[in-house]
Design a protein around this motif. Structure first.
Motif, PDB file in Angstrom:
ATOM      1  N   SER A 183       0.820  -1.285   0.046  1.00  0.00           N
ATOM      2  CA  SER A 183       0.108  -0.027  -0.047  1.00  0.00           C
ATOM      3  C   SER A 183       0.988   1.122  -0.153  1.00  0.00           C
ATOM      4  O   SER A 183       0.258   2.520  -0.250  1.00  0.00           O
ATOM      5  N   TYR A 184       2.122   1.004   0.325  1.00  0.00           N
ATOM      6  CA  TYR A 184       2.948   2.126   0.347  1.00  0.00           C
ATOM      7  C   TYR A 184       3.662   2.678  -1.031  1.00  0.00           C
ATOM      8  O   TYR A 184       4.303   3.665  -1.390  1.00  0.00           O
ATOM      9  N   SER A 185       3.321   1.739  -2.111  1.00  0.00           N
ATOM     10  CA  SER A 185       3.546   2.055  -3.420  1.00  0.00           C
ATOM     11  C   SER A 185       2.979   3.183  -4.121  1.00  0.00           C
ATOM     12  O   SER A 185       1.750   3.384  -4.108  1.00  0.00           O
ATOM     13  N   ASN A 186       3.737   4.062  -4.819  1.00  0.00           N
ATOM     14  CA  ASN A 186       2.898   5.290  -5.100  1.00  0.00           C
ATOM     15  C   ASN A 186       2.572   5.023  -6.730  1.00  0.00           C
ATOM     16  O   ASN A 186       2.179   5.937  -7.325  1.00  0.00           O
ATOM     17  N   GLY A 187       3.246   4.016  -7.246  1.00  0.00           N
ATOM     18  CA  GLY A 187       2.900   3.929  -8.762  1.00  0.00           C
ATOM     19  C   GLY A 187       3.799   4.744  -9.478  1.00  0.00           C
ATOM     20  O   GLY A 187       3.670   4.617 -10.863  1.00  0.00           O
ATOM     21  N   MET A 188       4.881   5.421  -8.984  1.00  0.00           N
ATOM     22  CA  MET A 188       5.870   6.275  -9.807  1.00  0.00           C
ATOM     23  C   MET A 188       6.973   5.825 -10.107  1.00  0.00           C
ATOM     24  O   MET A 188       7.990   6.239 -10.297  1.00  0.00           O
ATOM     25  N   GLU A 205      10.602   1.820  -5.320  1.00  0.00           N
ATOM     26  CA  GLU A 205      10.869   0.631  -4.827  1.00  0.00           C
ATOM     27  C   GLU A 205       9.540  -0.121  -4.416  1.00  0.00           C
ATOM     28  O   GLU A 205       9.048   0.513  -3.532  1.00  0.00           O
ATOM     29  N   CYS A 206       9.352  -1.264  -4.845  1.00  0.00           N
ATOM     30  CA  CYS A 206       8.190  -1.835  -4.504  1.00  0.00           C
ATOM     31  C   CYS A 206       8.625  -3.447  -4.434  1.00  0.00           C
ATOM     32  O   CYS A 206       8.884  -4.069  -5.500  1.00  0.00           O
ATOM     33  N   LEU A 207       7.768  -4.205  -3.506  1.00  0.00           N
ATOM     34  CA  LEU A 207       7.750  -5.604  -3.523  1.00  0.00           C
ATOM     35  C   LEU A 207       6.366  -6.042  -3.838  1.00  0.00           C
ATOM     36  O   LEU A 207       5.293  -5.162  -3.436  1.00  0.00           O
ATOM     37  N   GLU A 208       5.963  -7.208  -4.482  1.00  0.00           N
ATOM     38  CA  GLU A 208       4.949  -7.708  -4.434  1.00  0.00           C
ATOM     39  C   GLU A 208       4.849  -9.109  -3.930  1.00  0.00           C
ATOM     40  O   GLU A 208       5.874  -9.578  -3.996  1.00  0.00           O
ATOM     41  N   VAL A 209       3.873  -9.406  -2.978  1.00  0.00           N
ATOM     42  CA  VAL A 209       3.722 -10.677  -2.313  1.00  0.00           C
ATOM     43  C   VAL A 209       2.521 -11.396  -2.859  1.00  0.00           C
ATOM     44  O   VAL A 209       1.608 -10.964  -3.245  1.00  0.00           O
TER      45      VAL A 209
END
Length: 68
Positions: free
Chosen positions: A13-18, A21-25
């Motif tokens: 939910s912290y991913s901003n789509g910009m 750095e983001c993880l998917e689980v």
């Protein structure tokens, strides 16, 4: 093993789509799989449910230490 096309990934939910750095689980049979959202076809790390829970607990403790 769960076929890759049937795995339902969740993004933080912290991913901003910009492009940050983001993880998917994804939860698969008795395990948790993690991947880099920017390289969906890249490597995946699979952890037991217990190991994932311990990891999340450790992060929670560390964040609590920093914000206290």
């Amino acid at each position: 093993m769960t076929p890759p096309s049937s795995i339902q990934w969740r993004r933080s939910s912290y991913s901003n789509g910009m492009g940050g750095e983001c993880l998917e689980v994804a939860t698969v049979t008795a395990a948790v799989t993690v991947r880099d959202s920017k390289v969906a076809s890249g490597p995946q790390l699979t952890l037991s449910a217990t190991t994932w829970q311990n990891f999340i607990q450790a992060l929670t403790v560390r964040v609590g230490d920093v914000t206290s």
